[in-house]
Every structure is written in C-alpha cells, then in structure tokens.
Scaffold this active site. Structure first.
Site, PDB file in Angstrom:
ATOM      1  N   LYS A  74     -15.045 -69.375 -27.932  1.00  0.00           N
ATOM      2  CA  LYS A  74     -15.645 -70.324 -28.628  1.00  0.00           C
ATOM      3  C   LYS A  74     -15.052 -71.012 -29.545  1.00  0.00           C
ATOM      4  O   LYS A  74     -15.419 -70.189 -30.701  1.00  0.00           O
ATOM      5  CB  LYS A  74     -16.905 -68.579 -29.455  1.00  0.00           C
ATOM      6  CG  LYS A  74     -17.372 -67.694 -28.613  1.00  0.00           C
ATOM      7  CD  LYS A  74     -18.332 -67.557 -29.542  1.00  0.00           C
ATOM      8  CE  LYS A  74     -19.123 -66.015 -28.697  1.00  0.00           C
ATOM      9  NZ  LYS A  74     -18.933 -64.515 -29.706  1.00  0.00           N
ATOM     10  N   GLU A 110      -6.688 -63.119 -21.350  1.00  0.00           N
ATOM     11  CA  GLU A 110      -7.329 -62.107 -22.299  1.00  0.00           C
ATOM     12  C   GLU A 110      -8.578 -62.709 -21.363  1.00  0.00           C
ATOM     13  O   GLU A 110      -9.100 -63.251 -21.069  1.00  0.00           O
ATOM     14  CB  GLU A 110      -8.170 -62.991 -23.611  1.00  0.00           C
ATOM     15  CG  GLU A 110      -8.482 -62.558 -25.042  1.00  0.00           C
ATOM     16  CD  GLU A 110      -8.480 -61.277 -25.425  1.00  0.00           C
ATOM     17  OE1 GLU A 110      -8.565 -60.097 -24.622  1.00  0.00           O
ATOM     18  OE2 GLU A 110      -8.434 -60.938 -26.447  1.00  0.00           O
ATOM     19  N   ASP A 111     -10.308 -62.146 -22.387  1.00  0.00           N
ATOM     20  CA  ASP A 111     -11.680 -62.377 -22.457  1.00  0.00           C
ATOM     21  C   ASP A 111     -12.432 -63.384 -22.963  1.00  0.00           C
ATOM     22  O   ASP A 111     -12.752 -64.558 -22.635  1.00  0.00           O
ATOM     23  CB  ASP A 111     -12.659 -61.003 -22.348  1.00  0.00           C
ATOM     24  CG  ASP A 111     -12.118 -60.093 -23.107  1.00  0.00           C
ATOM     25  OD1 ASP A 111     -11.113 -61.178 -24.341  1.00  0.00           O
ATOM     26  OD2 ASP A 111     -13.288 -58.936 -23.481  1.00  0.00           O
ATOM     27  N   LYS A 125     -10.618 -53.906 -23.621  1.00  0.00           N
ATOM     28  CA  LYS A 125     -11.103 -53.598 -21.906  1.00  0.00           C
ATOM     29  C   LYS A 125     -11.634 -55.073 -21.270  1.00  0.00           C
ATOM     30  O   LYS A 125     -11.664 -54.854 -20.098  1.00  0.00           O
ATOM     31  CB  LYS A 125     -11.930 -52.250 -22.043  1.00  0.00           C
ATOM     32  CG  LYS A 125     -11.526 -51.045 -22.761  1.00  0.00           C
ATOM     33  CD  LYS A 125     -12.354 -50.675 -22.678  1.00  0.00           C
ATOM     34  CE  LYS A 125     -12.550 -48.948 -24.041  1.00  0.00           C
ATOM     35  NZ  LYS A 125     -14.086 -48.056 -24.498  1.00  0.00           N
ATOM     36  N   GLY A 126     -12.094 -55.895 -22.310  1.00  0.00           N
ATOM     37  CA  GLY A 126     -13.013 -57.278 -21.797  1.00  0.00           C
ATOM     38  C   GLY A 126     -12.340 -57.553 -20.385  1.00  0.00           C
ATOM     39  O   GLY A 126     -12.687 -58.152 -20.050  1.00  0.00           O
ATOM     40  N   ASP A 153     -12.259 -66.083 -29.471  1.00  0.00           N
ATOM     41  CA  ASP A 153     -13.637 -65.989 -31.171  1.00  0.00           C
ATOM     42  C   ASP A 153     -12.889 -66.093 -32.329  1.00  0.00           C
ATOM     43  O   ASP A 153     -12.398 -66.939 -32.318  1.00  0.00           O
ATOM     44  CB  ASP A 153     -13.982 -64.622 -31.640  1.00  0.00           C
ATOM     45  CG  ASP A 153     -15.279 -64.684 -31.672  1.00  0.00           C
ATOM     46  OD1 ASP A 153     -16.102 -65.887 -31.790  1.00  0.00           O
ATOM     47  OD2 ASP A 153     -16.071 -63.342 -32.514  1.00  0.00           O
ATOM     48  N   PHE A 159     -23.257 -64.162 -29.187  1.00  0.00           N
ATOM     49  CA  PHE A 159     -22.676 -63.067 -28.585  1.00  0.00           C
ATOM     50  C   PHE A 159     -23.199 -62.777 -27.327  1.00  0.00           C
ATOM     51  O   PHE A 159     -23.705 -62.441 -26.758  1.00  0.00           O
ATOM     52  CB  PHE A 159     -22.639 -61.402 -29.064  1.00  0.00           C
ATOM     53  CG  PHE A 159     -21.988 -60.077 -28.807  1.00  0.00           C
ATOM     54  CD1 PHE A 159     -20.695 -60.272 -29.672  1.00  0.00           C
ATOM     55  CD2 PHE A 159     -21.962 -59.421 -27.922  1.00  0.00           C
ATOM     56  CE1 PHE A 159     -19.731 -59.467 -29.692  1.00  0.00           C
ATOM     57  CE2 PHE A 159     -21.356 -58.742 -28.047  1.00  0.00           C
ATOM     58  CZ  PHE A 159     -20.415 -58.630 -28.200  1.00  0.00           C
ATOM     59  N   VAL A 160     -22.239 -62.818 -26.395  1.00  0.00           N
ATOM     60  CA  VAL A 160     -21.721 -62.753 -24.566  1.00  0.00           C
ATOM     61  C   VAL A 160     -21.802 -61.600 -23.814  1.00  0.00           C
ATOM     62  O   VAL A 160     -20.833 -60.952 -24.733  1.00  0.00           O
ATOM     63  CB  VAL A 160     -21.082 -63.833 -24.048  1.00  0.00           C
ATOM     64  CG1 VAL A 160     -22.438 -65.009 -24.508  1.00  0.00           C
ATOM     65  CG2 VAL A 160     -19.640 -63.471 -23.988  1.00  0.00           C
ATOM     66  N   ASP A 216     -18.619 -56.479 -23.148  1.00  0.00           N
ATOM     67  CA  ASP A 216     -19.055 -55.024 -23.245  1.00  0.00           C
ATOM     68  C   ASP A 216     -20.314 -55.871 -24.697  1.00  0.00           C
ATOM     69  O   ASP A 216     -19.476 -56.003 -25.790  1.00  0.00           O
ATOM     70  CB  ASP A 216     -18.603 -53.513 -23.803  1.00  0.00           C
ATOM     71  CG  ASP A 216     -18.198 -53.950 -25.275  1.00  0.00           C
ATOM     72  OD1 ASP A 216     -17.168 -54.856 -25.064  1.00  0.00           O
ATOM     73  OD2 ASP A 216     -18.488 -53.021 -25.799  1.00  0.00           O
TER      74      ASP A 216
END
Ligand code: IMP
Ligand code: MG
Length: 184
Positions: free
Chosen positions: A133, A101-102, A45-46, A105, A154-155, A161
């Site tokens: 990241k 994509e959001d 969902k990001g 990581d 963690f953002v 979310d």
C-alpha cells in the site's frame, strides 16, 4: 453464508492471485540456485497462505522458517511498536534469506524485521511481499518483489485477517463498512 456476506468487494480474484504467485515463484527461481539453499522466512500469521503457494513454484533447494511479529492489536491501524512473538529456529548467519510477507503498509513491520535479521549477518537479505500500500508508507523499506499494489483500504483474505478472521478467503477483498464499525 457468514464470512462471505461480510465482503463488500473482491479486489483481487483467486485466479489473478494465483497467476501472480506463479510469476513471483519464477522470479525467485531466477534469483537463487541449489547451491544458495535460500531460507524463506515467513512472517506469521498473514503470510502463511502465500508462502504455502509460493514454495510450490520453487525449483531450487530451499528451507522455510517462521517468525511472528505483532504491530497491530485487533484494529486496523499500526501502532508503530513491533514485537517478536516467535523467533526463527534457524541461525541465519551466512545464509541467503528471503523474507515472505503478506503486506507492506506503513512499513514499520518490515523495517523492524529487516533491521533485526541484518544484525544476524545473513549473506543476503531480500524481501518478497504479496501486497503493498504505497500511499500509506511512512518508512522506506526496499522491497525486492511485490505482487500487487493495493489502494488505501483495509484488505482481508488469502492469509490476511481482520480481528483474526477472514484469513481463509481465497481472494483479497474489502469488508463492508458495518463489519469494521461493529468492532469499534
Ligand atoms: P506495517 O507495519 O504498517 O507495514 O504493517 C504491516 C502489517 O500490518 C502486515 O504484516 C499485516 O499483518 C498488517 N496489515 C497492514 N495492512 C493490512 C490490511 O489491509 N489488512 C490486513 N492486515 C494488514
Ligand atoms: Mg503480516
């Protein structure tokens, strides 16, 4: 009130985000033209908010489609196990595909998604990720466009979310220590 009181600091303010999204849009305008009719694949969902803003800067004919994958439970660490929860509606064989994509990581999610989509034989497959990241990377995934590099924190916000909340914040921020601890 509520949500905003949980924010310890703003990492990327709204105006900075929006300016960069516009730049990414211009870069994508230079990558495709009408005849390519690229398909933007939003990873739910990001990435929903990023996709919504990004497409408004695009000038070429294009389509959007959605895919949902899970690699995280409610916590903040990737399990490394990726599952498809919702698949694309479109057949991407012979299409120019841009994954939106959001955040990248460890890289598990995008590695899985790109390997999966590649088996469907798109003409081209590129990746645009709002955030990266780099210090956390475990799998090398070639990302064509990155909005911002962020530190190992963690953002949340702008679609991202923590335990399904905070997606509506218009900036990228970090939550107070006690918010993450309360859920453990
Ligand atoms: P990866 O598989 O470790 O690269 O994780 C990528 C996915 O984990 C992203 O698509 C996000 O949904 C989620 N994720 C990773 N880091 C963060 C973060 O700092 N905040 C919110 N979600 C994150
Ligand atoms: Mg995601």
């Amino acid at each position: 009130m509520g949500l905003r009181d949980d924010v310890a600091k703003v990492l990327i303010p709204e105006e900075t985000l929006q300016a960069r999204v516009a730049e990414l849009g211009r870069a994508i305008n230079g990558m495709y033209d009408d005849a390519d009719r690229p398909l933007l694949v939003c990873v739910l969902k990001g990435a929903f908010m990023f996709l919504a803003d990004l497409t408004r800067h695009l000038e070429m004919r294009h389509e959007v489609d959605f895919m949902e994958v899970s690699s995280y439970g409610a916590g903040t660490e990737s399990s490394g196990v990726v599952r498809i929860l919702l698949d694309l509606e479109q057949n991407i064989k012979g299409r120019h595909v841009l994954i939106v994509e959001d955040i990248i990581d460890a890289g598990y999610t995008l590695d899985y998604v790109t390997r999966n989509l590649r088996t469907r034989r798109p003409t081209s497959l590129r990746i645009c990720s709002l955030l990266s990241k780099p210090s956390r990377r475990e799998i090398d995934v070639p990302v064509d466009l990155v909005g911002f590099e962020v530190p190992d924190e963690f953002v949340v916000g702008y679609g991202l979310d923590y335990a399904e909340e905070y997606r509506n914040l218009p900036f990228i921020g970090v939550l107070k220590e006690e918010v993450y601890q309360a859920a453990e």
